[in-house]
Design a protein around this motif. Structure first.
Motif, PDB file in Angstrom:
ATOM      1  N   LEU A  83       0.872  -1.184   0.000  1.00 51.52           N
ATOM      2  CA  LEU A  83       0.000   0.000   0.000  1.00 51.52           C
ATOM      3  C   LEU A  83       0.901   1.224   0.000  1.00 51.52           C
ATOM      4  N   VAL A  84       0.712   2.105  -0.978  1.00 52.01           N
ATOM      5  CA  VAL A  84       1.455   3.369  -1.003  1.00 52.01           C
ATOM      6  C   VAL A  84       0.457   4.500  -0.761  1.00 52.01           C
ATOM      7  N   ASN A  85       0.542   5.096   0.434  1.00 55.09           N
ATOM      8  CA  ASN A  85      -0.338   6.216   0.787  1.00 55.09           C
ATOM      9  C   ASN A  85       0.340   7.514   0.363  1.00 55.09           C
ATOM     10  N   ASN A  86       0.087   7.897  -0.895  1.00 58.95           N
ATOM     11  CA  ASN A  86       0.775   9.061  -1.484  1.00 58.95           C
ATOM     12  C   ASN A  86      -0.108  10.309  -1.530  1.00 58.95           C
ATOM     13  N   ALA A  87      -1.419  10.136  -1.672  1.00 61.04           N
ATOM     14  CA  ALA A  87      -2.321  11.292  -1.875  1.00 61.04           C
ATOM     15  C   ALA A  87      -2.223  12.267  -0.705  1.00 61.04           C
ATOM     16  N   ALA A  88      -2.174  13.531  -1.026  1.00 60.02           N
ATOM     17  CA  ALA A  88      -2.123  14.571   0.014  1.00 60.02           C
ATOM     18  C   ALA A  88      -2.395  15.916  -0.630  1.00 60.02           C
ATOM     19  N   ILE A  89      -2.611  16.909   0.207  1.00 63.18           N
ATOM     20  CA  ILE A  89      -2.705  18.293  -0.264  1.00 63.18           C
ATOM     21  C   ILE A  89      -1.724  19.142   0.551  1.00 63.18           C
ATOM     22  N   THR A  90      -1.335  20.253  -0.039  1.00 65.19           N
ATOM     23  CA  THR A  90      -0.499  21.214   0.691  1.00 65.19           C
ATOM     24  C   THR A  90      -1.364  22.428   1.017  1.00 65.19           C
ATOM     25  N   VAL A  91      -1.455  22.725   2.299  1.00 68.95           N
ATOM     26  CA  VAL A  91      -2.181  23.932   2.711  1.00 68.95           C
ATOM     27  C   VAL A  91      -1.140  24.931   3.209  1.00 68.95           C
ATOM     28  N   PHE A  92      -1.051  26.051   2.506  1.00 62.48           N
ATOM     29  CA  PHE A  92      -0.061  27.075   2.869  1.00 62.48           C
ATOM     30  C   PHE A  92      -0.655  28.030   3.891  1.00 62.48           C
ATOM     31  N   GLY A  93       0.204  28.592   4.725  1.00 59.92           N
ATOM     32  CA  GLY A  93      -0.238  29.661   5.626  1.00 59.92           C
ATOM     33  C   GLY A  93       0.301  29.493   7.029  1.00 59.92           C
ATOM     34  N   SER A  94       0.440  30.625   7.691  1.00 59.91           N
ATOM     35  CA  SER A  94       0.893  30.634   9.082  1.00 59.91           C
ATOM     36  C   SER A  94      -0.282  30.330  10.002  1.00 59.91           C
ATOM     37  N   VAL A  95       0.038  30.199  11.278  1.00 56.65           N
ATOM     38  CA  VAL A  95      -1.023  29.967  12.270  1.00 56.65           C
ATOM     39  C   VAL A  95      -2.101  31.061  12.185  1.00 56.65           C
ATOM     40  N   MET A  96      -1.712  32.296  11.850  1.00 57.19           N
ATOM     41  CA  MET A  96      -2.690  33.383  11.805  1.00 57.19           C
ATOM     42  C   MET A  96      -3.406  33.473  10.461  1.00 57.19           C
ATOM     43  N   ASP A  97      -2.809  32.884   9.425  1.00 53.42           N
ATOM     44  CA  ASP A  97      -3.426  32.966   8.088  1.00 53.42           C
ATOM     45  C   ASP A  97      -4.476  31.883   7.852  1.00 53.42           C
ATOM     46  N   ILE A  98      -4.260  30.710   8.433  1.00 48.72           N
ATOM     47  CA  ILE A  98      -5.123  29.570   8.081  1.00 48.72           C
ATOM     48  C   ILE A  98      -6.374  29.569   8.951  1.00 48.72           C
ATOM     49  N   SER A  99      -7.504  29.263   8.326  1.00 45.31           N
ATOM     50  CA  SER A  99      -8.749  29.115   9.101  1.00 45.31           C
ATOM     51  C   SER A  99      -8.739  27.757   9.787  1.00 45.31           C
ATOM     52  N   PRO A 100      -9.485  27.619  10.863  1.00 45.67           N
ATOM     53  CA  PRO A 100      -9.597  26.293  11.495  1.00 45.67           C
ATOM     54  C   PRO A 100     -10.081  25.233  10.506  1.00 45.67           C
ATOM     55  N   GLU A 101     -10.940  25.625   9.585  1.00 45.53           N
ATOM     56  CA  GLU A 101     -11.469  24.657   8.606  1.00 45.53           C
ATOM     57  C   GLU A 101     -10.346  24.168   7.676  1.00 45.53           C
ATOM     58  N   ASP A 102      -9.498  25.097   7.224  1.00 43.74           N
ATOM     59  CA  ASP A 102      -8.417  24.696   6.316  1.00 43.74           C
ATOM     60  C   ASP A 102      -7.354  23.865   7.047  1.00 43.74           C
ATOM     61  N   PHE A 103      -7.123  24.204   8.303  1.00 43.40           N
ATOM     62  CA  PHE A 103      -6.180  23.399   9.099  1.00 43.40           C
ATOM     63  C   PHE A 103      -6.699  21.968   9.208  1.00 43.40           C
ATOM     64  N   ARG A 104      -7.986  21.842   9.540  1.00 45.98           N
ATOM     65  CA  ARG A 104      -8.616  20.521   9.695  1.00 45.98           C
ATOM     66  C   ARG A 104      -8.579  19.743   8.376  1.00 45.98           C
TER      67      ARG A 104
END
Ligand SMILES: NC(=O)c1ccc[n+]([C@@H]2O[C@H](COP(=O)([O-])OP(=O)(O)OC[C@H]3O[C@@H](n4cnc5c(N)ncnc54)[C@H](O)[C@@H]3O)[C@@H](O)[C@H]2O)c1
Length: 252
Positions: A83-104
């Motif tokens: 099993l190769v678990n490769n799928a992912a996304i990159t979410v850019f931003g600092s602690v102050m830039d990212i919304s709780p929803e995007d962090f989650r």
């Protein structure tokens, strides 16, 4: 050397493009029977046709779909070796830039998916006598940036989750090895589009290159070869390890 993973049944997530596609190509070249999955059905089917492998449509954040995908692999192939678990996304931003929803969202796609993939696949792999799980972490899981709060911490979590699952499999003596890979910046279409989207792409490209002491970004094959090694029996004594291939980024 050919046939290093001959006859092994491989399930690889996020195989439509980038490192997933390159890894699928390398595994096929070494004799594996590969099924790729992706949330992007059009791109996934196109890649599967180009490479000559199987394709299943899958959102890796969906637990019910994980169970279906594993059942479909068992029906079609009777076993699962890798099993190769490769799928992912990159979410850019600092602690102050990212919304709780995007962090989650970053954690759901990058971490929860790997937990679910391992949980769904381990019983089938164990039934066949064991195998190898390769989880995609990142050099970003070692080296923090002020502007990657979600991705840094998610990829660090992947490396630790990998260690925990590896120890559990060892304790169970189920024959399954679990390792993570930690690539540096690799020039995939995704990274190309990030570079293109910056105000000064040439400067960004140069900065990405010199950030790695070796002086360049990685190529997809730099990681695909590692995936083949981990999928093969050549790595039979390796488990729980983070495999760093990053041009020296993490020690600079
Ligand atoms: N490219 C790099 O520089 C780099 C560096 C370190 C780690 N990584 C890691 O390597 C892996 C591959 O990176 P890449 O650059 O090839 O990425 P990419 O964005 O080019 O490809 C990721 C694939 O995953 C698929 N995907 C995204 N969300 C999904 C979901 N919910 N369900 C199923 N599929 C989904 C996408 O459609 C895509 O085909 C990722 O885990 C990434 O974090 C990449």
């Amino acid at each position: 050397m050919a046939g290093r993973v001959s006859g092994k049944v491989v399930l690889l997530t996020g195989g439509a493009m980038g490192l997933g596609k390159a890894s699928a190509r390398a595994l096929l070249a070494e004799g594996a029977n590969v099924v790729i999955t992706d949330i992007d059905e059009t791109a996934g089917r196109t890649t599967a046709t180009e490479l000559g492998c199987g394709f299943l449509h899958q959102d890796v954040t969906d637990w019910a779909r994980w169970q279906e995908v594993i059942a479909e692999v068992e029906t079609a192939h009777g076993r699962l070796d890798v099993l190769v678990n490769n799928a992912a996304i990159t979410v850019f931003g600092s602690v102050m830039d990212i919304s709780p929803e995007d962090f989650r969202r970053c954690y759901t796609v990058d971490v929860d998916s790997i937990f679910m993939g391992c949980k769904a696949a381990i019983p089938l792999m164990a039934k066949g006598g064991g195998g190898s799980i390769v989880n995609f972490s990142s050099a970003a899981g070692n080296k923090p940036s002020p502007d990657l709060a979600a991705y840094n911490s998610a990829k660090a979590a992947v490396a630790m989750l990998t260690k925990s699952i590896a120890l559990w499999c060892a304790r169970e003596q189920n024959g399954i090895r679990v390792n993570s890979v930690q690539p540096g910046t690799i020039l995939t279409p995704n990274v190309e589009s990030v570079i293109a989207g910056t105000p000064d792409p040439d400067a960004t490209r140069a900065a990405f290159s010199v950030a790695q002491p070796i002086g360049r970004m990685g190529e997809v094959d730099d990681i695909a070869h590692l995936v083949v090694y981990l999928a093969s029996d050549e790595s039979k004594f390796a488990t729980g390890a983070p495999f760093i291939v990053d041009g020296g980024l993490s020690i600079a």
